[in-house]
Design a protein around this motif. Sequence first.
Motif, PDB file in Angstrom:
ATOM      1  N   VAL A 286       0.874  -1.166   0.000  1.00  0.00           N
ATOM      2  CA  VAL A 286       0.000   0.000   0.000  1.00  0.00           C
ATOM      3  C   VAL A 286       0.914   1.220   0.000  1.00  0.00           C
ATOM      4  CG1 VAL A 286      -1.859   1.231   1.184  1.00  0.00           C
ATOM      5  CG2 VAL A 286      -1.722  -1.272   1.337  1.00  0.00           C
ATOM      6  N   LEU A 303      -1.915   0.149  -4.970  1.00  0.00           N
ATOM      7  CA  LEU A 303      -1.846  -1.213  -4.449  1.00  0.00           C
ATOM      8  C   LEU A 303      -1.153  -2.111  -5.464  1.00  0.00           C
ATOM      9  CD1 LEU A 303      -5.535  -1.505  -3.186  1.00  0.00           C
ATOM     10  CD2 LEU A 303      -3.540  -0.799  -1.857  1.00  0.00           C
ATOM     11  N   ALA A 368      -6.038  -3.111   2.816  1.00  0.00           N
ATOM     12  CA  ALA A 368      -5.596  -2.757   1.455  1.00  0.00           C
ATOM     13  C   ALA A 368      -6.839  -2.523   0.598  1.00  0.00           C
ATOM     14  CB  ALA A 368      -4.726  -3.859   0.870  1.00  0.00           C
ATOM     15  N   ARG A 415      -6.415   1.940   7.603  1.00  0.00           N
ATOM     16  CA  ARG A 415      -5.823   2.921   6.699  1.00  0.00           C
ATOM     17  C   ARG A 415      -6.182   4.338   7.123  1.00  0.00           C
ATOM     18  NH1 ARG A 415      -2.789  -0.299   5.541  1.00  0.00           N
ATOM     19  NH2 ARG A 415      -1.675   1.294   6.656  1.00  0.00           N
TER      20      ARG A 415
END
Length: 422
Positions: A286, A303, A368, A415
């Motif tokens: 990532v 990604l 991800a 994230r």
Amino acid sequence: MDNLTHSVVGLGIGALIDRSLPDEPDTESQRVRTRMLLVIGALASNFPDLDLITTKLLEPPLGYLLLHRGHTHTLVGALAELIILLAGTWLLWPGARGLLRTSARSRVAAVGTACIGLLLHIGMDGMNVYGVHPFWPFDPSWYYGDLIFIVEPVFWIGFGVPLAAMVRRKGLRWGLFALMALVPLGVTLAGFLQWGSLAGLLALGVALAALERRARHRPRGARSRMALAAGVSLSIAYIGVQAVSLQQARAIVAAELERRAPGEQLVDAALSAYPANPLCWSFVTVARGPADADADAGASIRLRRGLLSVAPGIDPATACPAALGGAAGTNATPQIAWQTEQSEPLAALRALRKANCHVDAWLRFARAPALAQADGTATDARWGPPGSYNFSTLSYADLAPLPCPHRVPGWGYPRADLLDAQ
């Protein structure tokens, strides 16, 4: 980890604790203690997965993603499970209750076995790429070990062979030995294990069985703990080997990504081990672009999926089992294979999170996050390439008109480092 592994490990811990203590004064008490510790070990090692019955409280896939490995996989939850398990043993098992009343060492062993089993479940689940959040409610963050594949036959053999060797009925004992040989063989034939891994597993099993047989001639005879202790020690050693290999794999990913895309900032590398193989790894990187990490306008989340070998001269990336990590492809080197790549504007992901509460909930799981805006789906790239369908895929376009999900756990966003504008 799968529940077969949890069960075998729990039984092994119960047996090891039982055999490490002095025997009870009479045969019947000893028989009850042995059975009690085996049952407690097996139940404690599976208890946290009772959260599977709660997954219907949220619509799919959110129920499984957010409620499995949820509150029962926390230290606070484990304390409640410990009380329930021990209370159930006391109330529902008269023989165990009588033993616990009279034997202090059995009381200590029961509590210790239950504690170790519960902690091992959380710890083993935390060793793979899926992750856990054990310190909730004090810390809602996910923790990822990235060390061990979710189904690890090394643990089957390390704990299972000594347990099978303890079975008194010869036919059943040899049946269990055969099963522990045939299952890895079948998995190898299906393409999930390399033949070298199978050979190592069979050698480990034969060595542990021989050790158990030899231990029967020692002072404690049939109640020797030698093979079990060896299996536990070898399992711990395997985890140590995986930890060293993981650090090498992370360094390879970081260096190769820097060569491939020097303007990107690597945010995370989610690595997944291969079963019984410390050399092969699959990964998802990532990264954040552009090169100016402080320039938020126009930034993207990028990604990349691939696989690698930490020892390409012994086991090149192209030889890693394709049934697990996918084919290496024609552009692979012996050390690394880049398989898929996706770039998405960070602004699009942030906007979708604000506009769609189902996506916001899903982002409490996704490490991800990959969007397929053409068909209105989102997938965690740990489990498949962007645009693929798997258990993590959210059809956010279909869910947009529906009411927001209720009772969404407050896990931290994996994230958050990209979702929050800088």
